[in-house]
Design a protein around this motif. Structure first.
Motif, PDB file in Angstrom:
ATOM      1  N   GLY A   1     -84.392 -13.137  64.151  1.00  0.00           N
ATOM      2  CA  GLY A   1     -84.607 -14.375  63.653  1.00  0.00           C
ATOM      3  C   GLY A   1     -85.790 -14.499  62.629  1.00  0.00           C
TER       4      GLY A   1
ATOM      5  N   SER B   1     -99.923 -12.368  66.672  1.00  0.00           N
ATOM      6  CA  SER B   1     -99.362 -11.976  67.672  1.00  0.00           C
ATOM      7  C   SER B   1    -100.425 -11.145  68.739  1.00  0.00           C
TER       8      SER B   1
ATOM      9  N   PHE C   1     -99.566  -6.024  69.284  1.00  0.00           N
ATOM     10  CA  PHE C   1     -99.285  -5.037  68.432  1.00  0.00           C
ATOM     11  C   PHE C   1    -100.648  -4.504  68.242  1.00  0.00           C
TER      12      PHE C   1
HETATM   13  C1  LIG Z   1     -87.036  -5.802  70.189  1.00  0.00           C
HETATM   14  C2  LIG Z   1     -87.638  -7.019  69.553  1.00  0.00           C
HETATM   15  C3  LIG Z   1     -87.152  -8.058  68.816  1.00  0.00           C
HETATM   16  C4  LIG Z   1     -87.853  -9.041  68.413  1.00  0.00           C
HETATM   17  N1  LIG Z   1     -87.270 -10.070  67.659  1.00  0.00           N
HETATM   18  C5  LIG Z   1     -87.900 -10.948  66.992  1.00  0.00           C
HETATM   19  C6  LIG Z   1     -87.208 -11.740  66.005  1.00  0.00           C
HETATM   20  O1  LIG Z   1     -85.867 -11.617  65.792  1.00  0.00           O
HETATM   21  N2  LIG Z   1     -88.120 -12.786  65.414  1.00  0.00           N
HETATM   22  C7  LIG Z   1     -89.589 -12.809  65.565  1.00  0.00           C
HETATM   23  O2  LIG Z   1     -89.936 -13.704  65.208  1.00  0.00           O
HETATM   24  N3  LIG Z   1     -89.919 -12.001  66.500  1.00  0.00           N
HETATM   25  C8  LIG Z   1     -89.268 -11.130  67.062  1.00  0.00           C
HETATM   26  N4  LIG Z   1     -89.932 -10.274  67.992  1.00  0.00           N
HETATM   27  C9  LIG Z   1     -91.457 -10.374  68.407  1.00  0.00           C
HETATM   28  C10 LIG Z   1     -91.360 -11.142  69.777  1.00  0.00           C
HETATM   29  O3  LIG Z   1     -90.768 -12.300  69.814  1.00  0.00           O
HETATM   30  C11 LIG Z   1     -92.906 -11.314  70.259  1.00  0.00           C
HETATM   31  O4  LIG Z   1     -93.426 -12.407  69.358  1.00  0.00           O
HETATM   32  C12 LIG Z   1     -93.639  -9.850  70.250  1.00  0.00           C
HETATM   33  O5  LIG Z   1     -93.154  -9.046  71.046  1.00  0.00           O
HETATM   34  C13 LIG Z   1     -95.173 -10.380  70.556  1.00  0.00           C
HETATM   35  O6  LIG Z   1     -95.116 -10.819  71.908  1.00  0.00           O
HETATM   36  P1  LIG Z   1     -96.107 -11.751  72.360  1.00  0.00           P
HETATM   37  O7  LIG Z   1     -95.643 -13.002  71.911  1.00  0.00           O
HETATM   38  O8  LIG Z   1     -96.206 -11.723  73.836  1.00  0.00           O
HETATM   39  O9  LIG Z   1     -97.619 -11.567  72.067  1.00  0.00           O
HETATM   40  C14 LIG Z   1     -89.240  -9.327  68.576  1.00  0.00           C
HETATM   41  C15 LIG Z   1     -89.953  -8.055  69.476  1.00  0.00           C
HETATM   42  C16 LIG Z   1     -89.176  -7.220  69.917  1.00  0.00           C
HETATM   43  C17 LIG Z   1     -89.971  -6.128  70.698  1.00  0.00           C
END
Ligand SMILES: Cc1cc2nc3c(=O)[nH]c(=O)nc-3n(C[C@H](O)[C@H](O)[C@H](O)COP(=O)(O)O)c2cc1C
Length: 374
Positions: free
Chosen positions: A69, A298, A301
């Motif tokens: 996304g 975030s 990371f």
């Molecule tokens: C496999 C995977 C796919 C993800 N896809 C998206 C994405 O398409 N768009 C996005 O904005 N973040 C994406 N993320 C980030 C997550 O939505 C999330 O924000 C991130 O893992 C941080 O986690 P937290 O919000 O718990 O800190 C992805 C993360 C992973 C591991």
């Protein structure tokens, strides 16, 4: 909740017990995919190419296609990810173009109204004959949220918004009565959404939150959750810990997935050369832009960003674990990860078309031999 899979979901590759490790492609809707590099590739963001990759994944027996996304790029010479097909419409098109594979949309909670999301999802679920899944992201990329004039909320509050959002979507998918909500973040008066999705109780929900608030959201709500497994030898406690937490606290058993960026070649030296080519072509400015926003926005990371090699890890695979080596070495990584309880993987490649074909010919037979794919 038990392991019981409703009959309306039993046809889904996700619940096919013959494949112990589910496999999917990731990021085939955005420019440069997971590779922040100008190294040569046939990969491009055109409709014919993205459909071709979904069909290729389906033909080789993979279980799902999961998009990123994304609404804007990360700058640099490539404006990494700047070309990005919108994911609900992308999934709708792929649903029509495929027959068996699951198609996902990745929805940003803050910028899609839940009534719209529920209806779009139901529509794609009908187009696909019940193969649709919804990946939920809360939106960590501030400039992206600002494009919409949306507020970038405090990290944990984003998950509270997500909780309310998903509760509305779920009720619109499953309840016949009109829905009136006067919530903290959303309100709705006599909302309805027909037809209901074909999938019961509703389309599969995926979430990759990994901060404490994110894992908790995922354990409570997702059918597929994510962990990052760098080293299977040490990751078992994390994998079993998440599963135990989801079951003990919420009586749920979400499938647990991980991501990987794969570079597989006949010899280790060739695989390392391919990695070197990606790094040499790296768009370091775009990687730095991404990392600086990620570090602030975030929570998940921190460990990777602190590493000296962080920039390289982002260039080759968006910081996902890299599976680099010969078919035998890569197959062993898949076996090891399955053995610690990971249920599925979504994969990125620098050149999807070429490398999926290689993977099909050289790695899939080894996964079958090892008994993790049928
Ligand atoms: C496999 C995977 C796919 C993800 N896809 C998206 C994405 O398409 N768009 C996005 O904005 N973040 C994406 N993320 C980030 C997550 O939505 C999330 O924000 C991130 O893992 C941080 O986690 P937290 O919000 O718990 O800190 C992805 C993360 C992973 C591991």
């Amino acid at each position: 909740m038990s392991d019981h899979v409703p009959a309306e979901r039993a046809h889904l590759p996700l619940y096919d017990d013959t494949n112990r490790l589910k496999l999917g492609t990731f990021a085939t809707n955005v420019s440069n995919g997971m590779s922040i590099s100008q190294a040569p590739t046939s990969y491009e963001v055109t409709w014919s190419h993205t459909v071709g990759l979904a069909r290729q994944a389906e033909e080789m027996g993979l279980d799902m296609v999961v998009p990123i996304g994304r609404w804007r790029g990360f700058g640099g010479e490539t404006n990494f990810n700047g070309e990005c097909f919108e994911t609900y419409t992308w999934a709708a098109g792929l649903a029509q173009a495929t027959e068996r594979i699951m198609v996902f949309a990745t929805s940003h909670v803050p910028v899609i109204h839940p009534i719209l999301a529920a209806k779009q999802a139901a529509t794609i679920d009908h187009i696909s004959g019940g193969r649709f899944g919804l990946n939920l992201v809360m939106g960590w990329f501030k400039p992206e949220m600002e494009m919409f004039g949306a507020t970038q909320r405090e990290h944990d509050e984003r998950y509270r918004v997500g909780e309310e959002w998903l509760s509305i979507v779920r009720r619109l998918w499953t309840e016949d009565e009109p829905l009136t909500v006067d919530g903290e973040f959303y309100s709705a008066v006599d909302a309805e959404s027909w037809p209901k999705p074909l999938s019961r109780p509703h389309p599969v929900v995926m979430n990759a939150g990994s901060s404490p608030a994110g894992s908790d959201f995922s354990a409570r709500n997702a059918d597929i959750s994510f962990v990052t497994v760098d080293d299977p030898a040490t990751a078992e406690p994390m994998v079993s810990g998440f599963k135990r937490m989801a079951f003990e606290q919420y009586g749920r058993r979400p499938k647990l997935f991980s991501g990987a960026f794969v570079i597989c070649r006949d010899t280790e030296a060739e695989a390392q050369d391919a990695l070197r080519e990606i790094l040499d072509g790296g768009d370091r400015q775009a990687a730095r832009n991404l990392m600086s926003i990620l570090g602030v926005q975030s929570r998940s990371f921190g460990d990777i960003l602190a590493q000296e090699s962080a920039e390289d890890r982002f260039i080759a695979g968006w910081s996902a674990p890299t599976f680099i080596g010969t078919p035998e070495q890569i197959a062993q990584r898949f076996v090891d990860i399955t053995d610690i309880g990971v249920d599925g993987m979504v994969l990125g490649f620098h050149d999807y078309a070429e490398e999926l074909a290689y993977f099909d010919k050289n790695v899939m037979p080894l996964l079958k031999q090892a008994g993790i794919r049928a």
